[in-house]
Design an enzyme around this catalytic site. Structure first.
Site, mmCIF file in Angstrom:
data_model
loop_
_atom_site.group_PDB
_atom_site.id
_atom_site.type_symbol
_atom_site.label_atom_id
_atom_site.label_comp_id
_atom_site.label_asym_id
_atom_site.label_seq_id
_atom_site.Cartn_x
_atom_site.Cartn_y
_atom_site.Cartn_z
ATOM 1 N N THR A 131 0.809 -1.227 0.000
ATOM 2 C CA THR A 131 0.000 0.000 0.000
ATOM 3 C C THR A 131 0.838 1.272 0.000
ATOM 4 O OG1 THR A 131 -0.090 -0.266 2.391
ATOM 5 C CG2 THR A 131 -2.017 -1.033 1.144
ATOM 6 N N VAL A 179 6.445 2.944 -2.270
ATOM 7 C CA VAL A 179 7.256 1.977 -3.011
ATOM 8 C C VAL A 179 6.397 0.784 -3.418
ATOM 9 C CG1 VAL A 179 9.211 0.389 -2.817
ATOM 10 C CG2 VAL A 179 9.419 2.719 -1.953
ATOM 11 N N CYS A 206 17.784 5.014 -1.893
ATOM 12 C CA CYS A 206 17.445 5.760 -3.120
ATOM 13 C C CYS A 206 18.408 6.905 -3.404
ATOM 14 C CB CYS A 206 16.011 6.263 -3.054
ATOM 15 S SG CYS A 206 15.619 7.158 -1.551
ATOM 16 N N GLN A 240 16.869 15.901 -2.682
ATOM 17 C CA GLN A 240 16.050 14.693 -2.713
ATOM 18 C C GLN A 240 14.547 14.995 -2.757
ATOM 19 O OE1 GLN A 240 19.375 12.452 0.022
ATOM 20 N NE2 GLN A 240 17.344 11.533 -0.046
ATOM 21 N N GLU A 260 20.263 9.468 6.354
ATOM 22 C CA GLU A 260 20.601 9.368 4.928
ATOM 23 C C GLU A 260 22.094 9.581 4.659
ATOM 24 O OE1 GLU A 260 17.899 8.422 3.613
ATOM 25 O OE2 GLU A 260 17.664 9.079 1.547
ATOM 26 N N HIS A 276 16.005 12.179 -7.424
ATOM 27 C CA HIS A 276 17.052 12.659 -6.515
ATOM 28 C C HIS A 276 18.238 13.139 -7.370
ATOM 29 C CE1 HIS A 276 14.718 11.150 -3.303
ATOM 30 N NE2 HIS A 276 15.487 10.202 -2.839
HETATM 31 P P1 NAP Z 1 5.389 4.129 3.068
HETATM 32 O O1 NAP Z 1 4.725 4.859 1.942
HETATM 33 O O2 NAP Z 1 5.304 4.705 4.433
HETATM 34 O O3 NAP Z 1 4.824 2.600 3.086
HETATM 35 C C1 NAP Z 1 5.120 1.717 4.147
HETATM 36 C C2 NAP Z 1 4.462 0.371 3.939
HETATM 37 O O4 NAP Z 1 4.761 -0.462 5.091
HETATM 38 C C3 NAP Z 1 2.933 0.427 3.836
HETATM 39 O O5 NAP Z 1 2.460 -0.533 2.909
HETATM 40 C C4 NAP Z 1 2.480 0.015 5.243
HETATM 41 O O6 NAP Z 1 1.195 -0.598 5.269
HETATM 42 C C5 NAP Z 1 3.533 -1.003 5.588
HETATM 43 N N1 NAP Z 1 3.601 -1.194 7.049
HETATM 44 C C6 NAP Z 1 3.798 -0.248 7.997
HETATM 45 N N2 NAP Z 1 3.741 -0.824 9.238
HETATM 46 C C7 NAP Z 1 3.517 -2.149 9.046
HETATM 47 C C8 NAP Z 1 3.349 -3.254 9.911
HETATM 48 N N3 NAP Z 1 3.416 -3.130 11.251
HETATM 49 N N4 NAP Z 1 3.134 -4.479 9.370
HETATM 50 C C9 NAP Z 1 3.066 -4.638 8.025
HETATM 51 N N5 NAP Z 1 3.195 -3.613 7.139
HETATM 52 C C10 NAP Z 1 3.435 -2.393 7.651
HETATM 53 O O7 NAP Z 1 6.951 3.981 2.798
HETATM 54 P P2 NAP Z 1 7.748 3.929 1.382
HETATM 55 O O8 NAP Z 1 8.259 5.259 0.994
HETATM 56 O O9 NAP Z 1 6.924 3.159 0.418
HETATM 57 O O10 NAP Z 1 9.054 3.116 1.789
HETATM 58 C C11 NAP Z 1 8.995 1.703 2.019
HETATM 59 C C12 NAP Z 1 10.393 1.176 2.302
HETATM 60 O O11 NAP Z 1 11.223 1.391 1.160
HETATM 61 C C13 NAP Z 1 11.077 1.880 3.477
HETATM 62 O O12 NAP Z 1 11.866 0.930 4.168
HETATM 63 C C14 NAP Z 1 11.932 2.938 2.804
HETATM 64 O O13 NAP Z 1 13.021 3.332 3.576
HETATM 65 C C15 NAP Z 1 12.355 2.198 1.533
HETATM 66 N N6 NAP Z 1 12.672 3.046 0.377
HETATM 67 C C16 NAP Z 1 11.861 4.073 -0.012
HETATM 68 C C17 NAP Z 1 12.191 4.825 -1.148
HETATM 69 C C18 NAP Z 1 11.365 5.966 -1.654
HETATM 70 O O14 NAP Z 1 11.828 6.663 -2.585
HETATM 71 N N7 NAP Z 1 10.154 6.205 -1.137
HETATM 72 C C19 NAP Z 1 13.337 4.496 -1.874
HETATM 73 C C20 NAP Z 1 14.130 3.435 -1.449
HETATM 74 C C21 NAP Z 1 13.786 2.706 -0.340
HETATM 75 P P3 NAP Z 1 -0.150 0.250 5.686
HETATM 76 O O15 NAP Z 1 -0.510 1.090 4.486
HETATM 77 O O16 NAP Z 1 -1.127 -0.831 5.949
HETATM 78 O O17 NAP Z 1 0.210 1.066 6.895
#
Ligand code: NAP
Length: 354
Positions: free
Chosen positions: A14, A17, A149, A176, A202, A242
């Site tokens: 959801t 990413v 990233c 970023q 970061e 970025h």
């Molecule tokens: P995000 O939008 O906050 O999404 C987080 C996801 O984790 C959601 O699907 C959430 O589900 C789930 N989650 C949270 N708590 C949970 C739990 N207790 N049990 C199971 N699922 C849980 O974050 P994001 O930006 O997509 O980033 C996700 C990961 O990728 C992070 O580790 C981040 O550091 C890494 N990342 C991000 C980027 C970027 O550009 N955004 C780039 C590289 C790496 P719900 O919706 O149900 O809460």
């Protein structure tokens, strides 16, 4: 190799990413989305209700009615899982899946610096995949990660320079995008018309990850590259992309022309052309005086190519340049999917029933 069809699960489906995984896997020739998993807040809901869809392109029809399940191995039926989990929970959940026998292809930071976990970019360090053999999860599962990233754009631009010359040190200022903070991310009143010179953790990742990625695989371990990186990370009001403004010191004077030639002629150590997500070029040099820009260049190579420009002599170090990468594609979901494709190509991921 004939095209395999593998069932995939997406953990954190959801999130920002997770949604990029959904978009890029919806019509993937090798992978078909079988399970979408997220937190208990989302479990039991159809995906269209659980996900606050961020893309300007519509949600793929195949997933709109799919019920989101909790992130537990017994709820997920798949040949491999991609993880876009919040790092606060990724450590434990990814370990549970690896113990349950799943290949886990992760974006989270938790296992990136584990000495037995590959921090993989197929066009740079495909041989690091052999670290998988050093992992000891129950039931044959494993974890493979892709870089942060902000690291990915810098390291893709550095790799040709490291191969051609001896790079001693890099100073980099990162600009970023907001999508790098996930959803809802930075409050709009903090972000709009502003620059925030702080992104927690970061700068440390930019300091340590390049040494592992650019290191050499020897006898079941990575010998880190000798390279110092000093980073300053800023959040800027850009949606995607970025930008790394980098200045590189070599062991001897290198001209900008020689650096540009190395960037233009770089070829991957393995042929990745059979992988569906591989772009024609890892790095594209754009010599326009005002390139690269997030709005104009972030989708180069379908978001998988890093665009480098402004290659100039530096009066403090030797050569400076600007590199742009798409943070949720090359820097997250696209990079992870490419890693999975490489592992399938090598026979390290196979259908569970095979
Ligand atoms: P995000 O939008 O906050 O999404 C987080 C996801 O984790 C959601 O699907 C959430 O589900 C789930 N989650 C949270 N708590 C949970 C739990 N207790 N049990 C199971 N699922 C849980 O974050 P994001 O930006 O997509 O980033 C996700 C990961 O990728 C992070 O580790 C981040 O550091 C890494 N990342 C991000 C980027 C970027 O550009 N955004 C780039 C590289 C790496 P719900 O919706 O149900 O809460």
């Amino acid at each position: 190799m004939s095209d395999p069809t593998l069932r995939v699960g997406i953990l954190g489906a959801t999130g920002a990413v997770g949604q990029t995984f959904v978009r890029r896997l919806a019509d993937h020739p090798w992978f078909s989305i079988h399970t979408l998993a997220a937190s208990e807040r989302s479990a039991g809901k159809p995906y269209r209700e659980a996900a606050n869809w961020l893309s300007s392109r519509p949600m793929p029809d195949a997933v709109t009615d799919m019920e989101v399940v909790p992130c537990t191995p017994n709820a997920v039926e798949a040949d491999l899982v991609f993880s876009g989990l919040d790092s606060a929970v990724a450590g434990e959940i990814e370990a549970d899946f690896a113990h349950a026998g799943f290949p886990v292809i992760s974006n989270a930071k938790n296992y990136r610096m584990d000495p037995t976990v590959p921090l993989l970019i197929p066009e740079i360090n495909p041989e690091h995949a052999a670290l998988i053999d050093e992992q000891s999860w129950e039931n044959g599962g494993f974890i493979v990660t892709n870089p942060n990233c902000s690291t990915v754009g810098l390291v893709c631009a550095l790799r040709p320079l490291v191969e051609a010359f001896t790079v001693e040190a890099v100073q980099v200022t990162m600009l970023q995008a907001l999508s790098g903070a996930g959803y809802p991310g930075v409050a709009s009143l903090d972000a709009l018309g502003n620059v925030i010179p702080y992104i927690g953790g970061e700068e440390d990742k930019l300091d340590e990850e390049p040494r592992k990625i650019l290191g050499t695989y020897e006898n079941g371990a990575i010998k880190e590259a000798k390279l110092a990186v000093s980073a300053q990370c800023n959040r800027v009001p850009v949606r995607n992309g970025h930008l790394a403004c980098a200045s590189v010191r070599f062991s001897e004077k290198i001209s900008p022309e020689a650096a540009e030639e190395a960037l233009r002629t770089y070829t991957s150590p393995v042929d990745v052309s059979a992988l569906p997500s591989a772009p024609d070029r890892l790095v594209s040099v754009d010599s326009a005086p005002d390139a690269p820009q997030p709005r104009k260049h972030v989708y180069a190579g379908n978001g998988m190519t890093v665009t480098v420009g402004r290659i100039q002599a530096c009066t403090v170090n030797h050569v400076k340049f600007v590199a742009l990468s798409h943070n949720t594609i090359r820097g997250a979901a696209g990079g992870a999917i490419l890693n999975a494709e490489q592992l399938v190509h090598e026979g390290r991921i196979q259908p569970v029933a095979a």
